[in-house]
Design a protein around this motif. Structure first.
Motif, PDB file in Angstrom:
ATOM      1  N   ASP A  24      12.760 -32.616  24.736  1.00 16.09           N
ATOM      2  CA  ASP A  24      11.478 -31.919  24.896  1.00 16.09           C
ATOM      3  C   ASP A  24      11.473 -30.577  24.168  1.00 16.09           C
ATOM      4  OD1 ASP A  24      10.463 -33.999  26.402  1.00 16.09           O
ATOM      5  OD2 ASP A  24      10.832 -33.010  28.337  1.00 16.09           O
ATOM      6  N   GLU A  45      11.267 -31.170  20.360  1.00 22.63           N
ATOM      7  CA  GLU A  45       9.911 -31.523  19.950  1.00 22.63           C
ATOM      8  C   GLU A  45       8.995 -30.307  19.977  1.00 22.63           C
ATOM      9  OE1 GLU A  45       8.452 -34.947  22.073  1.00 22.63           O
ATOM     10  OE2 GLU A  45      10.355 -35.997  21.784  1.00 22.63           O
ATOM     11  N   ALA A  46       9.149 -29.453  20.979  1.00 25.39           N
ATOM     12  CA  ALA A  46       8.309 -28.249  21.079  1.00 25.39           C
ATOM     13  C   ALA A  46       8.514 -27.333  19.877  1.00 25.39           C
ATOM     14  CB  ALA A  46       8.615 -27.509  22.386  1.00 25.39           C
ATOM     15  N   ARG A  95       6.139 -28.686  17.346  1.00 22.81           N
ATOM     16  CA  ARG A  95       4.722 -28.490  17.709  1.00 22.81           C
ATOM     17  C   ARG A  95       4.326 -27.033  17.519  1.00 22.81           C
ATOM     18  NH1 ARG A  95       6.027 -32.109  21.695  1.00 22.81           N
ATOM     19  NH2 ARG A  95       6.466 -30.466  23.171  1.00 22.81           N
ATOM     20  N   ASP A  96       5.240 -26.121  17.773  1.00 26.90           N
ATOM     21  CA  ASP A  96       4.973 -24.685  17.696  1.00 26.90           C
ATOM     22  C   ASP A  96       5.492 -24.058  16.413  1.00 26.90           C
ATOM     23  OD1 ASP A  96       4.025 -25.054  20.280  1.00 26.90           O
ATOM     24  OD2 ASP A  96       5.912 -24.429  21.204  1.00 26.90           O
TER      25      ASP A  96
END
Length: 100
Positions: free
Chosen positions: A16, A19-20, A23-24
């Motif tokens: 997680d 992946e963040a 995304r960021d």
């Protein structure tokens, strides 16, 4: 056109957070000459790596990115995960796209 696949082995408990990071992300690569697309592929089997897949107009465009200030800035942000989040070394693969 070339594709660059960076295979990154990430321990399950860090998926997680990994992946963040994407995304960021800062998005600095998006404005680089010759950059086409960026995809982050999540493994569907335990033990398989994530694949960060980018597409470039040419190998020269990709290499210009890897030696740019934007590359250094974007990757400086990636220090948010501890080294023990990764279960092995990254594997970088570069291919010429011959069919689409």
């Amino acid at each position: 056109m070339i594709s660059v696949a960076n295979r990154i082995h990430v321990k399950l408990e860090y998926h997680d957070a990994f992946e963040a990071r994407f995304r960021d992300r800062a998005g600095l690569v998006d404005g680089m000459p010759g950059f086409i697309a960026n995809h982050v592929l999540r493994p569907t089997r335990d033990g398989d790596p994530f694949v960060v897949l980018t597409f470039w107009e040419s190998r020269a465009a990709f290499e210009a990115w890897t030696t740019s200030d934007a590359f250094r800035q974007g990757h400086a942000r990636s220090g948010t995960l501890p080294k023990d989040a990764f279960s092995g070394p990254n594997v970088l693969e570069i291919h010429e796209v011959v069919a689409r």
